[in-house]
Design a protein around this motif. Sequence first.
Motif, short mmCIF file in Angstrom:
data_model
loop_
_atom_site.label_atom_id
_atom_site.label_comp_id
_atom_site.label_asym_id
_atom_site.label_seq_id
_atom_site.Cartn_x
_atom_site.Cartn_y
_atom_site.Cartn_z
N GLU A 1 0.05 10.35 11.08
CA GLU A 1 1.11 11.54 11.40
C GLU A 1 0.60 12.32 12.71
OE1 GLU A 1 3.25 12.59 9.28
OE2 GLU A 1 2.95 10.84 7.94
N THR B 1 0.66 -1.30 0.05
CA THR B 1 0.01 0.16 0.03
C THR B 1 0.91 1.19 -0.05
OG1 THR B 1 -0.07 -0.22 2.35
CG2 THR B 1 -1.88 -1.19 1.19
N SER C 1 -5.12 0.08 2.44
CA SER C 1 -5.05 1.16 1.36
C SER C 1 -6.05 2.63 1.71
CB SER C 1 -5.37 0.65 0.04
OG SER C 1 -6.80 0.14 0.03
N ARG C 2 -6.99 2.16 2.43
CA ARG C 2 -8.16 3.32 2.56
C ARG C 2 -7.62 3.95 4.01
NH1 ARG C 2 -12.03 -0.32 0.83
NH2 ARG C 2 -12.78 -0.64 2.91
N LEU C 3 -6.60 3.50 4.79
CA LEU C 3 -6.23 3.95 6.05
C LEU C 3 -5.91 5.45 6.07
CD1 LEU C 3 -6.13 2.79 8.82
CD2 LEU C 3 -3.60 2.64 8.50
N ASP C 4 -6.58 6.19 6.82
CA ASP C 4 -6.32 7.61 6.82
C ASP C 4 -4.82 7.86 7.63
OD1 ASP C 4 -6.47 10.48 6.88
OD2 ASP C 4 -8.20 10.55 8.41
N GLN C 5 -4.16 8.40 6.48
CA GLN C 5 -2.53 8.86 6.89
C GLN C 5 -2.50 9.96 7.86
OE1 GLN C 5 -0.16 6.74 5.91
NE2 GLN C 5 -1.58 5.47 4.86
N SER C 6 -3.78 10.70 8.07
CA SER C 6 -3.48 11.72 8.79
C SER C 6 -3.34 11.46 10.44
CB SER C 6 -4.50 12.74 8.73
OG SER C 6 -5.81 12.28 9.02
N LEU C 7 -4.14 10.14 10.78
CA LEU C 7 -3.89 9.66 12.12
C LEU C 7 -2.57 9.00 12.39
CD1 LEU C 7 -7.28 7.49 11.89
CD2 LEU C 7 -7.06 9.88 12.98
N MET D 1 -7.05 -0.39 13.91
CA MET D 1 -8.13 0.39 13.10
C MET D 1 -8.47 -0.77 11.94
SD MET D 1 -7.08 4.40 12.37
CE MET D 1 -8.48 4.60 11.36
N THR D 2 -7.42 -1.83 12.00
CA THR D 2 -7.71 -2.83 10.74
C THR D 2 -7.83 -4.06 11.50
OG1 THR D 2 -5.46 -3.08 10.69
CG2 THR D 2 -6.26 -1.72 9.29
#
Length: 295
Positions: free
Chosen positions: A196, A105, A188-194, A216-217
């Motif tokens: 960061e 991903t 692949s849909r995981l929010d990268q802002s979390l 989260m997964t």
Amino acid sequence: MSLTSLTVTPTHRLPRTRPFSALLCFGWPGAMLGIFVAVPFLLMLRVSLAPLDKAQLWGDGLTLAAFTQLGEHGIGNALFYSVAFAVSVSLVSLMVAYPLTWLITRMRKKAQVCWLIFLLATLSLSDVLITFSWQVMLARKMWISQSLVWLGLLDRTDSLVPGVGAVLCSLLYISIPFCVLLLFPALSRLDQSLIEAAKTMGASALQSFFGVVIPMTRLPIIAALVLSVVSAMGAYTAPLILGRPETWTLSVLIGNTVLSAQDFPTGTAMAVVLLSVTLLIGAISALVLRRGAKA
């Protein structure tokens, strides 16, 4: 003009479902499930309750003799070993598939597509072909045995077949692609802002991975584990060809009872027990997934 006198006219309305369309949508899948799932299960249950008659495969009447004699065939040990081995295969598959999916991903789109096509291509191979391929690769003269000797893990080159490790390798080859394909949409849909935000608050990359990404997964993780367990419990070719008689799974014992001993009632009784345990695992996992979705 007052606001209360205004009427709102909907611009469009949802089409009503016609009875024929509803019957086609729900009736066809129900009919297919009945023909290919319910009918074979009822036939298997009927044979498991029939008396033994090798001349006609099974006799007339109903009896619990096949179930009461399961202890004589060592079904308890075989069932325990099958479940334990399937759980081991599932855990190892997840340990390999999860970081692999995470790396995929993080790649570019073209690289992701290539990886997914490759994994789908591996699933197109027959389990018979995979089993005999591992039998060849684990032979005495092949590079895997020679590499273990070079690493000091073996004293001399020797065949690794039959053995538990050979069965494990064959089942992992099938299980890992399934796990990756199940985990890929969620990762692949995981929010990268979390992630960061966790790093901003002082968490390391490893802490953010175990503290944010994995929780989260958790639902796809449980689904991948269950699918791997169910797939490994029903494996037949790999344990039969690559394993030893003392480590045969219940699926192999069922095949030997039906094909070699010509004891259809006892073999189908074993199959009913195996199916019941598999359904129990599926029901527990579905309950966990439902509670996890509500949380």
